[in-house]
Design a protein around this motif. Structure first.
Motif, PDB file in Angstrom:
ATOM      1  N   ASN A   1       5.163   1.731  12.484  1.00 18.14           N
ATOM      2  CA  ASN A   1       4.943   3.310  12.992  1.00 18.14           C
ATOM      3  C   ASN A   1       4.549   3.303  14.629  1.00 18.14           C
ATOM      4  O   ASN A   1       3.706   2.373  15.131  1.00 18.14           O
ATOM      5  CB  ASN A   1       3.919   3.831  12.210  1.00 18.14           C
ATOM      6  CG  ASN A   1       2.583   3.343  11.930  1.00 18.14           C
ATOM      7  OD1 ASN A   1       1.833   3.287  12.893  1.00 18.14           O
ATOM      8  ND2 ASN A   1       2.115   3.124  10.759  1.00 18.14           N
TER       9      ASN A   1
ATOM     10  N   PHE B   1       5.118   9.643  11.420  1.00 23.85           N
ATOM     11  CA  PHE B   1       5.070   9.769   9.863  1.00 23.85           C
ATOM     12  C   PHE B   1       4.786  11.300   9.820  1.00 23.85           C
ATOM     13  O   PHE B   1       4.971  12.004   8.725  1.00 23.85           O
ATOM     14  CB  PHE B   1       4.032   9.168   9.316  1.00 23.85           C
ATOM     15  CG  PHE B   1       2.672   9.602   9.666  1.00 23.85           C
ATOM     16  CD1 PHE B   1       2.188  10.734   9.257  1.00 23.85           C
ATOM     17  CD2 PHE B   1       2.066   8.983  10.572  1.00 23.85           C
ATOM     18  CE1 PHE B   1       0.741  10.973   9.732  1.00 23.85           C
ATOM     19  CE2 PHE B   1       0.631   9.331  11.010  1.00 23.85           C
ATOM     20  CZ  PHE B   1      -0.093  10.562  10.928  1.00 23.85           C
TER      21      PHE B   1
ATOM     22  N   THR C   1      16.995  11.322  -1.219  1.00 31.12           N
ATOM     23  CA  THR C   1      18.393  10.937  -1.117  1.00 31.12           C
ATOM     24  C   THR C   1      18.310   9.512  -0.597  1.00 31.12           C
ATOM     25  O   THR C   1      17.395   9.278   0.283  1.00 31.12           O
ATOM     26  CB  THR C   1      19.241  11.687  -0.224  1.00 31.12           C
ATOM     27  OG1 THR C   1      18.328  11.755   0.986  1.00 31.12           O
ATOM     28  CG2 THR C   1      19.433  13.101  -0.954  1.00 31.12           C
TER      29      THR C   1
ATOM     30  N   ARG D   1      12.402   3.950  -1.176  1.00 33.77           N
ATOM     31  CA  ARG D   1      12.960   3.534  -0.036  1.00 33.77           C
ATOM     32  C   ARG D   1      12.955   2.072   0.130  1.00 33.77           C
ATOM     33  O   ARG D   1      14.142   1.430   0.459  1.00 33.77           O
ATOM     34  CB  ARG D   1      12.409   4.287   1.149  1.00 33.77           C
ATOM     35  CG  ARG D   1      12.572   5.722   0.898  1.00 33.77           C
ATOM     36  CD  ARG D   1      13.494   6.237   2.126  1.00 33.77           C
ATOM     37  NE  ARG D   1      13.209   7.716   2.109  1.00 33.77           N
ATOM     38  CZ  ARG D   1      14.098   8.506   1.253  1.00 33.77           C
ATOM     39  NH1 ARG D   1      15.248   7.883   0.785  1.00 33.77           N
ATOM     40  NH2 ARG D   1      14.289   9.921   1.493  1.00 33.77           N
TER      41      ARG D   1
ATOM     42  N   ALA E   1       0.710  -1.197  -0.039  1.00 26.47           N
ATOM     43  CA  ALA E   1      -0.021   0.119   0.025  1.00 26.47           C
ATOM     44  C   ALA E   1       0.861   1.370  -0.109  1.00 26.47           C
ATOM     45  O   ALA E   1       0.179   2.275  -0.233  1.00 26.47           O
ATOM     46  CB  ALA E   1      -0.849  -0.175   1.116  1.00 26.47           C
ATOM     47  N   PHE E   2       2.211   1.139   0.201  1.00 30.64           N
ATOM     48  CA  PHE E   2       2.923   2.497   0.074  1.00 30.64           C
ATOM     49  C   PHE E   2       3.531   2.606  -1.024  1.00 30.64           C
ATOM     50  O   PHE E   2       3.785   1.698  -1.769  1.00 30.64           O
ATOM     51  CB  PHE E   2       4.182   2.428   1.265  1.00 30.64           C
ATOM     52  CG  PHE E   2       4.846   1.151   1.158  1.00 30.64           C
ATOM     53  CD1 PHE E   2       6.184   1.271   0.393  1.00 30.64           C
ATOM     54  CD2 PHE E   2       4.340   0.057   1.940  1.00 30.64           C
ATOM     55  CE1 PHE E   2       6.872  -0.034   0.529  1.00 30.64           C
ATOM     56  CE2 PHE E   2       5.184  -1.119   2.001  1.00 30.64           C
ATOM     57  CZ  PHE E   2       6.381  -1.264   1.324  1.00 30.64           C
TER      58      PHE E   2
ATOM     59  N   SER F   1       2.108   8.376   0.259  1.00 32.29           N
ATOM     60  CA  SER F   1       1.292   7.166   1.065  1.00 32.29           C
ATOM     61  C   SER F   1      -0.023   7.707   1.906  1.00 32.29           C
ATOM     62  O   SER F   1      -0.938   7.178   1.980  1.00 32.29           O
ATOM     63  CB  SER F   1       2.163   6.308   1.904  1.00 32.29           C
ATOM     64  OG  SER F   1       3.307   5.718   1.104  1.00 32.29           O
ATOM     65  N   ARG F   2       0.419   8.978   2.414  1.00 30.26           N
ATOM     66  CA  ARG F   2      -0.323   9.765   3.420  1.00 30.26           C
ATOM     67  C   ARG F   2      -1.108  10.933   2.698  1.00 30.26           C
ATOM     68  O   ARG F   2      -1.658  11.513   3.259  1.00 30.26           O
ATOM     69  CB  ARG F   2       0.078  10.073   4.703  1.00 30.26           C
ATOM     70  CG  ARG F   2       0.443   8.733   5.342  1.00 30.26           C
ATOM     71  CD  ARG F   2       0.991   9.122   6.810  1.00 30.26           C
ATOM     72  NE  ARG F   2       1.424   7.667   7.191  1.00 30.26           N
ATOM     73  CZ  ARG F   2       2.408   7.009   7.052  1.00 30.26           C
ATOM     74  NH1 ARG F   2       3.207   7.488   6.245  1.00 30.26           N
ATOM     75  NH2 ARG F   2       2.788   5.900   7.622  1.00 30.26           N
TER      76      ARG F   2
ATOM     77  N   ALA G   1      18.005   6.254   5.829  1.00 30.54           N
ATOM     78  CA  ALA G   1      17.491   7.361   4.976  1.00 30.54           C
ATOM     79  C   ALA G   1      16.418   8.077   5.842  1.00 30.54           C
ATOM     80  O   ALA G   1      16.264   9.361   5.505  1.00 30.54           O
ATOM     81  CB  ALA G   1      16.732   6.553   3.848  1.00 30.54           C
TER      82      ALA G   1
ATOM     83  N   GLU H   1       8.418   6.361  -0.633  1.00 28.43           N
ATOM     84  CA  GLU H   1       8.467   5.180   0.075  1.00 28.43           C
ATOM     85  C   GLU H   1       8.668   3.923  -0.324  1.00 28.43           C
ATOM     86  O   GLU H   1       9.427   2.943  -0.019  1.00 28.43           O
ATOM     87  CB  GLU H   1       7.065   4.836   1.331  1.00 28.43           C
ATOM     88  CG  GLU H   1       6.910   5.985   2.255  1.00 28.43           C
ATOM     89  CD  GLU H   1       5.888   5.987   3.075  1.00 28.43           C
ATOM     90  OE1 GLU H   1       4.778   5.267   2.631  1.00 28.43           O
ATOM     91  OE2 GLU H   1       5.804   6.627   4.170  1.00 28.43           O
TER      92      GLU H   1
ATOM     93  N   GLY I   1       6.904  14.348   7.815  1.00 24.15           N
ATOM     94  CA  GLY I   1       6.959  14.351   6.325  1.00 24.15           C
ATOM     95  C   GLY I   1       5.852  15.512   6.099  1.00 24.15           C
ATOM     96  O   GLY I   1       6.087  16.054   4.995  1.00 24.15           O
ATOM     97  N   PHE I   2       4.953  15.964   7.056  1.00 25.61           N
ATOM     98  CA  PHE I   2       4.120  17.078   6.832  1.00 25.61           C
ATOM     99  C   PHE I   2       4.663  18.393   7.248  1.00 25.61           C
ATOM    100  O   PHE I   2       4.084  19.446   6.923  1.00 25.61           O
ATOM    101  CB  PHE I   2       2.754  16.880   7.337  1.00 25.61           C
ATOM    102  CG  PHE I   2       2.099  15.777   6.884  1.00 25.61           C
ATOM    103  CD1 PHE I   2       1.124  16.088   6.113  1.00 25.61           C
ATOM    104  CD2 PHE I   2       2.341  14.433   7.237  1.00 25.61           C
ATOM    105  CE1 PHE I   2       0.163  15.153   5.336  1.00 25.61           C
ATOM    106  CE2 PHE I   2       1.415  13.739   6.662  1.00 25.61           C
ATOM    107  CZ  PHE I   2       0.411  13.873   5.605  1.00 25.61           C
TER     108      PHE I   2
ATOM    109  N   GLN J   1       0.550  13.440   1.654  1.00 25.03           N
ATOM    110  CA  GLN J   1       1.234  14.709   2.135  1.00 25.03           C
ATOM    111  C   GLN J   1       1.713  15.521   0.676  1.00 25.03           C
ATOM    112  O   GLN J   1       1.808  16.770   1.194  1.00 25.03           O
ATOM    113  CB  GLN J   1       2.488  14.119   2.896  1.00 25.03           C
ATOM    114  CG  GLN J   1       3.568  13.548   2.108  1.00 25.03           C
ATOM    115  CD  GLN J   1       3.218  12.069   2.283  1.00 25.03           C
ATOM    116  OE1 GLN J   1       2.221  11.617   2.134  1.00 25.03           O
ATOM    117  NE2 GLN J   1       4.373  11.367   2.159  1.00 25.03           N
TER     118      GLN J   1
ATOM    119  N   ARG K   1       8.337  -2.572   8.211  1.00 24.69           N
ATOM    120  CA  ARG K   1       8.361  -1.160   8.606  1.00 24.69           C
ATOM    121  C   ARG K   1       7.183  -0.817   9.626  1.00 24.69           C
ATOM    122  O   ARG K   1       6.009  -1.228   9.103  1.00 24.69           O
ATOM    123  CB  ARG K   1       8.231  -0.241   7.690  1.00 24.69           C
ATOM    124  CG  ARG K   1       8.528   1.234   8.070  1.00 24.69           C
ATOM    125  CD  ARG K   1       8.193   2.153   6.867  1.00 24.69           C
ATOM    126  NE  ARG K   1       6.891   1.756   6.365  1.00 24.69           N
ATOM    127  CZ  ARG K   1       6.020   2.692   5.595  1.00 24.69           C
ATOM    128  NH1 ARG K   1       6.403   4.095   5.811  1.00 24.69           N
ATOM    129  NH2 ARG K   1       5.098   2.427   5.067  1.00 24.69           N
TER     130      ARG K   1
END
Lengths: 423, 299
Positions: A141, A279, B72, A46, A38-39, B258-259, A347, A43, A282-283, B261, A139
């Protein structure tokens, strides 16, 4: 003339798939494992980077495919007989569903031994259905964290609260200084409300403890029980008090969960704390992300009842096997080791549950402390709303939060949610 | 009615039309302006604020969408590498590979079928035609799993041929119905004289029916093109979403992260994806208006 053209066109159309099929055969000479999850986007890249050592070592090619519509598609593909070799399921309910239908391959003994060695027992339980283990977590969270603007805190002289009482005193001090303690936003399209259910779950773990939490998840402890009501009341003291929350009820209801952290980073801050999972970094505004360690501080939501310690609430994708082949087994065993997470951890933006992980791999102090909190937590519990029946966990529990913030009485909200629980 | 009042009416109609056009255009204008604003601006204030505040416009979103987002990572040897993610060019080619045959194949079959239903006499003609029209009301979603199972048996999943056939099947009922109505308006005399001269049905079809129904075929082509170009579900199910076959809609959907964002990128992405359908639309537009009335007046 026209006829010749048309015939040429038809030949071209027929020839194209033959040509492309020829290409596909060339690739399949190499052993491949298909993974569906789902990612997506960054991501997904990565993940591909993180598993490259496996590909280099074994010569097996792993093809990852991510989709935003994962939950619908995986059901369609499994029903249609086109299941991937391995799928990363974000919700335990999906795993239970497939396990019940007998679509999954149970884990084998060597993988089971790896899971016992590398994970806390709770992860094996979460990947099991009726005593058989199917899922391997990679992974994960964690959600029980409070973020704050570090520099502004230092200037105002605020310190991290260790207990719930300290947190309350800190909130009052902020109000006395003319500051607004919290920024909260629960809007999330069709899933509006999940931020609130996360808060309630965190408070439930802290007031009622993990055993009652488990009974609550399984439906033995109803939403109309005093424990759940008490958790809502603890939250209500913060959320429903306009002095404590930036913008009051309106802001809570209409602000997207991703944008809700923004008042922390204005100058001066319009709000001083934000509770959200790992998470959320990231915002953050880009300039904040660039110097995360200097700009942002984080602490675990403090304990309320000391006997339960500081529990951690979280979630994660579990990888399950649909097609049993030697190379698929090899890859699953790789996923159960820290080696599969190391590059991704370096990362940034990901936490891993492995007991033997090297915390130094995380790129900054913030992620290191989150990983430490996760590994060391005496109590870890999966997001309750992901475990409850979908009518409640992805339905009335969410909408109940919205109704309650909107002004509906707590008793009515709780009995509504309880009534929607499938018999 | 005097000329004066007539003019006044005309002006009123025009004025209200302009208001309606503006109302319809506002979201698109807003989307366009948003696509030119930086992420923090999009999140903090509405697009209309550029009308009265100074704010910088940037092509950063377009650059990121076209070039792929930069990120990166540390490779297995411990080096830090800066790379860019998937860009749209591959997805563009994939989309065209899916769309062009998925438009041409059903057009050929539908026009031949329409000719057959309209002008050839064979047993069961009415029944077959009724079956085709009945197919119009069957939603394609319920066919996904059965077709996927069959594809799996004959090895068509993940191949372009598979998705062409799927789109052909889903597009045919409407195509046949639309073209049937148009083809049956062609005057009977034309066919009679052609048959008298000894023309075989295939010749009649290629020489008479196809050229005469260009307006209807063109408008059907636009419909089918837009439908296939915008499709996400069918492509995800039959073709899959790995980067070597992912079509534009899939790339757009994953672009937000994914979210969700990075949703600010959708604005720029939408305008880039719009380019090809706009070209197709304007190229075929002069047939489109005629074609819209296909079959509305039956001869």
């Amino acid at each position: 003339m026209k006829k010749v053209l048309m015939i040429a066109l038809i030949i071209a159309i027929v020839a194209m798939p033959i040509f492309s099929a020829g290409q596909a055969e060339k690739v399949s000479a190499q052993k491949t494992v298909t993974v569906f999850g789902a990612f997506v986007d960054e991501e997904a890249h990565r993940f591909e980077e993180a598993i490259r050592p496996f590909e280099e070592k074994t010569g097996i090619k792993v093809i990852y495919e991510g989709s935003k519509d994962f939950e619908t598609l995986i059901s369609v593909r499994v029903e249609g007989g086109n299941a991937p070799d391995i799928a990363g399921l974000p919700q335990p309910g999906l795993m239970l569903n497939f396990a019940e239908k007998g679509k999954l391959v149970p884990i084998w003994s060597s993988l089971g031994a790896l899971i016992d060695k590398n994970y806390a027992p709770v992860w094996r339980d979460l990947g099991s259905y009726k005593g058989t283990t199917y899922g391997v977590f990679h992974r994960v969270n964690a959600k029980s964290f409070v973020w704050y603007p570090k520099k502004a805190w230092a200037k105002a002289g605020y310190t991290v609260p260790k207990t719930w009482d300290e947190l309350n005193r800190l909130m009052d001090r902020m109000v006395a200084n003319g500051h607004t303690p919290w920024a909260v936003g629960i809007e999330s399209g069709g899933a509006t409300g999940w931020v609130g259910t996360d808060w309630i779950e965190d408070i439930m773990l802290r007031t009622a403890g993990p055993e009652k939490y488990d009974r609550w998840v399984s439906g033995e402890l109803g939403f109309n029980s005093p424990e759940v009501k008490a958790a809502f009341e603890v939250l209500g003291k913060i959320w429903l008090d306009p002095r404590y929350v930036y913008g009051g009820k309106n802001y809570i209801l209409t602000t997207s969960f991703g944008d809700a952290q923004e008042p922390l980073f204005t100058n001066p801050p319009k709000a001083w704390m934000h509770r959200q999972g790992n998470f959320i970094t990231g915002f953050f505004p880009e300039e904040v992300q660039e110097s995360l360690e200097d700009e942002v501080g984080v602490f675990a939501l403090p304990a309320i009842d000391v006997q339960f310690g500081i529990p951690v609430l979280g979630g994660g994708d579990q990888f399950v096997v649909f097609n049993d082949r030697p190379e698929v087994r090899q890859f699953m065993e790789f996923l159960a080791t820290w080696e599969s997470g190391k590059l991704w951890a370096q990362a940034g933006g990901a936490l891993f549950p492995y007991l033997d992980q090297d915390l130094r791999a995380y790129p900054n102090a913030i992620e290191r402390s989150l990983a430490e909190a996760l590994v060391n937590a005496k109590v870890f519990r999966f997001d309750a709303s992901d475990l409850m029946p979908a009518q409640v966990g992805a339905g009335t529990f969410w909408s109940g939060i919205v109704d309650w913030v909107g002004g509906k009485s707590l008793d009515a909200v709780l009995s509504d949610i309880q009534r929607s629980w499938p018999k | 009615m005097s000329i004066k009042t007539e003019q006044r009416w005309l002006r009123l109609v025009n004025a209200s039309l302009i208001v309606l056009v503006l109302l319809w255009a506002i979201p698109i204008i807003g989307l366009f302006i948003s696509s030119l604003r930086a992420k923090s601006d999009v999140l903090n204030s509405g697009w209309w604020t550029i009308l009265y505040t100074k704010s910088r416009l940037t092509f950063a979103n377009y650059k990121q969408v076209l070039g792929g987002s930069k990120y990166t990572f540390v490779d297995s040897a411990g080096r830090t590498v800066r790379a860019s993610g998937d860009n749209l060019s591959r997805a563009f080619i994939n989309s065209l590979t899916v769309t062009i045959p998925s438009v041409i194949i059903p057009l050929l079959i539908a026009s031949a079928a329409a000719f057959g239903f309209a002008w050839l006499i064979f047993p069961g003609r009415k029944a077959f035609f009724t079956a085709v029209v009945a197919m119009l009301v069957v939603p394609l979603q319920i066919a996904l799993i059965p077709i996927l199972r069959d594809y799996q048996k004959i090895g068509l999943t993940g191949s372009y041929l598979g998705i062409w056939l799927a789109h052909t099947g889903f597009g045919l009922p409407l195509g046949i119905y639309l073209l049937y109505n148009y083809v049956s308006t062609i005057p009977r005399d034309i066919f009679e004289s052609a048959f008298l001269d000894g023309a075989k049905p295939l010749v009649v079809f290629a020489r008479l029916v196809l050229p005469l129904s260009v307006p209807a075929i063109a408008s059907l082509a636009i419909f089918q093109f837009l439908w296939v170009w915008n499709d996400l579900l069918v492509a995800l199910v039959f073709l899959g979403g790995t980067s070597d076959v992912a079509v534009l809609t899939q790339r757009l959907a994953t672009m937000v992260g994914s979210r969700g964002q990075d949703w600010h990128l959708l604005t720029a992405g939408a305008f880039i994806v719009m380019v090809i359908p706009l070209i197709v639309f304007f190229a075929l537009q002069r047939y489109f208006v005629q074609g819209l009335m296909a079959g509305s007046v039956k001869g």
